[in-house]
Design an enzyme around this catalytic site. Structure first.
Site, PDB file in Angstrom:
ATOM      1  N   ASP A   1      -2.709   9.964   4.056  1.00  0.00           N
ATOM      2  CA  ASP A   1      -4.116   9.570   4.164  1.00  0.00           C
ATOM      3  C   ASP A   1      -4.868  10.543   5.073  1.00  0.00           C
ATOM      4  OD1 ASP A   1      -6.559   8.327   4.287  1.00  0.00           O
ATOM      5  OD2 ASP A   1      -5.869   6.604   5.500  1.00  0.00           O
TER       6      ASP A   1
ATOM      7  N   ASP B   1     -12.330   6.904   3.597  1.00  0.00           N
ATOM      8  CA  ASP B   1     -11.156   6.642   4.440  1.00  0.00           C
ATOM      9  C   ASP B   1     -10.743   5.159   4.384  1.00  0.00           C
ATOM     10  OD1 ASP B   1      -9.076   7.120   6.118  1.00  0.00           O
ATOM     11  OD2 ASP B   1     -10.288   7.331   7.941  1.00  0.00           O
TER      12      ASP B   1
ATOM     13  N   LYS C   1     -10.381  12.486   8.432  1.00  0.00           N
ATOM     14  CA  LYS C   1      -9.959  11.974   9.731  1.00  0.00           C
ATOM     15  C   LYS C   1      -9.973  13.090  10.773  1.00  0.00           C
ATOM     16  CE  LYS C   1      -6.831   8.230   8.250  1.00  0.00           C
ATOM     17  NZ  LYS C   1      -7.520   7.108   8.922  1.00  0.00           N
TER      18      LYS C   1
ATOM     19  N   LYS D   1       0.842  -1.199   0.000  1.00  0.00           N
ATOM     20  CA  LYS D   1       0.000   0.000   0.000  1.00  0.00           C
ATOM     21  C   LYS D   1       0.877   1.249   0.000  1.00  0.00           C
ATOM     22  CE  LYS D   1      -3.355   2.507   2.934  1.00  0.00           C
ATOM     23  NZ  LYS D   1      -4.268   2.449   4.090  1.00  0.00           N
TER      24      LYS D   1
ATOM     25  N   ARG E   1      -7.751  -0.403   0.755  1.00  0.00           N
ATOM     26  CA  ARG E   1      -8.291  -1.619   0.142  1.00  0.00           C
ATOM     27  C   ARG E   1      -8.724  -1.377  -1.302  1.00  0.00           C
ATOM     28  NH1 ARG E   1     -12.719  -2.127   4.820  1.00  0.00           N
ATOM     29  NH2 ARG E   1     -10.888  -1.289   5.898  1.00  0.00           N
TER      30      ARG E   1
ATOM     31  N   GLU F   1      -9.527   3.689   1.944  1.00  0.00           N
ATOM     32  CA  GLU F   1      -8.952   3.886   0.611  1.00  0.00           C
ATOM     33  C   GLU F   1      -7.904   2.832   0.248  1.00  0.00           C
ATOM     34  OE1 GLU F   1      -7.769   5.275   3.254  1.00  0.00           O
ATOM     35  OE2 GLU F   1      -5.643   4.869   2.975  1.00  0.00           O
TER      36      GLU F   1
END
Ligand code: BES
Ligand code: MN
Ligand code: ZN
Length: 498
Positions: A272, A349, A279, A267, A353, A351
């Site tokens: 993020d 969030d 978040k 990943k 996967r 993201e």
């Protein structure tokens, strides 16, 4: 730092010494203790009269005859309670003591750290790895203190020098260094470590190591290949996505034309924010490390190439930044992946996967013998396991055993978690094939894993959720920041994958 293997007889008479022992009795028989003069021995013996020899006890002693010279003594605790995790800690503690006392070098005795059922070569490699891990710091962006950063120049390890041991030492150094290089990338702030920069790191490795070929797909090609997941997650950021492909093939693997390579997927979310499902202040902290899986894959492949392992391995890193903006993807979006399956975005969030779905889907075209993905995928797995091991999932039970063994051997610990088909019901989409979140608050790590499973076909596959081990924790004698999880694991898998 230089780490060398030396003979018992060639210990320098001025070297600082590290002497670790289970008891006073063993201490008195220790080869490094015995290398001292009689008066120095007598002095230490009396200075250590009250020493406890538990694994918490340590001391730094000056020899009256040589005030510059330091003797560091460590207790190892009860002999029958000695184990590998203690060994890792003790070695790192030695390094941290050397730094605290600003010592430029020392001699240690490899036999002090032996573990039952671990060969001398493996032990030596682990010693070297843990010395390097403990030596790592991330100081590039801090003003140097007046007297400079403490620097260890040389550690000599007493053993019985041989070809095999020297090779094990060299291997340990390669693996330790690769892990530190991974930590460096993860520690880089999000503003500096963009998808493009991450791709550049892979490209640089390809330039210096001939056997590594690197190919980076840009936005246009990613779109053309139908990777709607990567495109969707990246579209809120001004940083363009990059799809990094690294391939290492040994001469032997090329000759045998190995058709079923080993595949690592990492990943590579360079920051993020959570996207429109933004978040919180606490949640966003350290999210520049959300590319840790990708960094681990990049440097594991580098190490495997340097070790010249007789295999073919392919690393795939989808690299994106997850940002909220006027162009970002929305909750409710339906993204078509490279496999044809659509993802219903319930939470922007989740993201990781989404981009991994495309990467795993892409990987299938190689008909891999084994796929392993590494991802800081969920906060839930940290709740489940704490911060000392990564979560391990697999679509074959033997891989769970294999993974746990690899973790125990390398110190890159993992713990198995379940992946029953029944969980699939929780990610059934309403308007798309697979939803990227579920309705309850339970078992989030499993939900992440069962989602990924929809994109691996029937190929053998392991998923490491490395969120727990993304950063170091207090008491590990490791610098604050990235831990480099996954590098040692992947290299060890590759070594067994002939
Ligand atoms: N990168 C995070 C997971 C994470 C959190 C890693 C903390 C390391 C430390 C991931 O993209 C994420 O946000 N996961 C969500 C999933 C949820 C929205 C289904 C999570 O865990 O909250
Ligand atoms: Mn996220
Ligand atoms: Zn993430």
């Amino acid at each position: 730092m230089n780490i060398s293997l030396v003979n018992n007889k060639s210990v320098s008479p001025t070297a600082n010494l590290i002497i670790a022992a289970y008891s006073r009795k063993e201490f008195l028989l220790h080869p490094l203790f015995k290398s001292l003069t009689m008066t120095d021995r007598a002095y230490l013996e009396s200075a250590l009269a009250d020493f406890k020899w538990s694994d918490k006890d340590s001391g730094v002693f000056n020899l009256p005859s040589q005030p510059q010279r330091k003797i560091i003594i460590l207790g190892l605790g009860e002999k029958n309670k000695w184990h590998k995790r203690k060994m890792f800690l003790t070695i790192r503690k030695v390094v941290s003591m050397l730094k605290n006392h600003r010592l430029a070098g020392a001699t240690i005795n490899s036999a002090d750290f032996f573990i039952k059922a671990t060969s001398p070569t493996e032990t030596l490699s682990l010693i070297a790895q843990n010395i390097l891990l403990a030596d790592f710091t991330f100081n590039d962006y801090k003003e140097k203190p007046k007297n400079g950063w403490p620097e260890i120049k040389e550690i000599s390890i007493v053993g019985r020098p041989s070809k095999q041991l020297q090779r094990a030492l060299d291997e340990g150094i390669i693996i330790g260094q690769a892990t530190n290089d991974c930590r460096y990338l993860s520690n880089m702030p999000g503003g500096l470590m963009t998808p493009q920069k991450l791709a550049q790191e892979a490209i640089n490795i390809g330039k210096t190591i001939k056997a590594v070929k690197v190919n980076v797909l840009h936005e246009k090609e990613i779109k053309k290949l139908g990777m709607g997941g990567v495109i969707g997650v990246s579209q809120g950021s001004i940083e363009k996505p990059e799809f990094i492909i690294m391939e290492y093939s040994s001469a032997k693997a090329r000759k045998n034309n190995r058709e079923h390579p080993l595949i690592f997927v990492g990943k590579g979310v360079t920051f993020d924010t959570g996207g429109l499902n933004l978040k919180s202040t606490n949640g966003i902290y350290e999210m520049h490390m959300d590319m840790s899986g990708g960094a681990a894959v990049i440097h594991a492949i580098e190490a495997i190439a340097k070790l010249k392992l007789p295999i073919r391995v392919i690393g795939i890193i989808p690299a994106v930044e997850n940002m909220p903006s006027g162009s970002s993807y929305h909750p409710g979006d339906l993204l078509k992946t490279i496999t044809g399956k659509t993802i219903e975005v319930l939470n922007t969030d989740a993201e990781g996967r989404i981009i991994l779905a495309d990467a795993l889907g892409y990987a299938q075209k190689y008909k891999p013998s084994l796929m392993i993905d590494l991802a800081t995928l969920t906060g839930a797995v940290v709740v489940a396991l704490g911060q000392r091991m990564s979560g391990l999932f697999a679509n074959q039970t033997n891989l769970l055993k294999l993974g746990q063994n690899i973790g125990d051997r390398t110190g890159d610990f993992v713990w198995p978690l379940p992946l029953w088909d029944e969980y699939e019901e929780e990610i059934r989409g309403t308007f798309g094939d697979v939803a990227n979140d579920h309705k309850t608050n339970y078992g989030g790590a499993i939900i992440g894993a069962i989602f990924l499973k929809q994109f691996v076909g029937n190929f053998p596959w392991m998923h490491l959720d490395i969120s727990p081990t993304m950063t170091t924790i207090d008491g590990q004698f490791l610098a604050k920041g990235a831990a480099g999880a996954g590098v040692r694991f992947l290299v060890e898998i590759a070594r067994g994958h002939g």
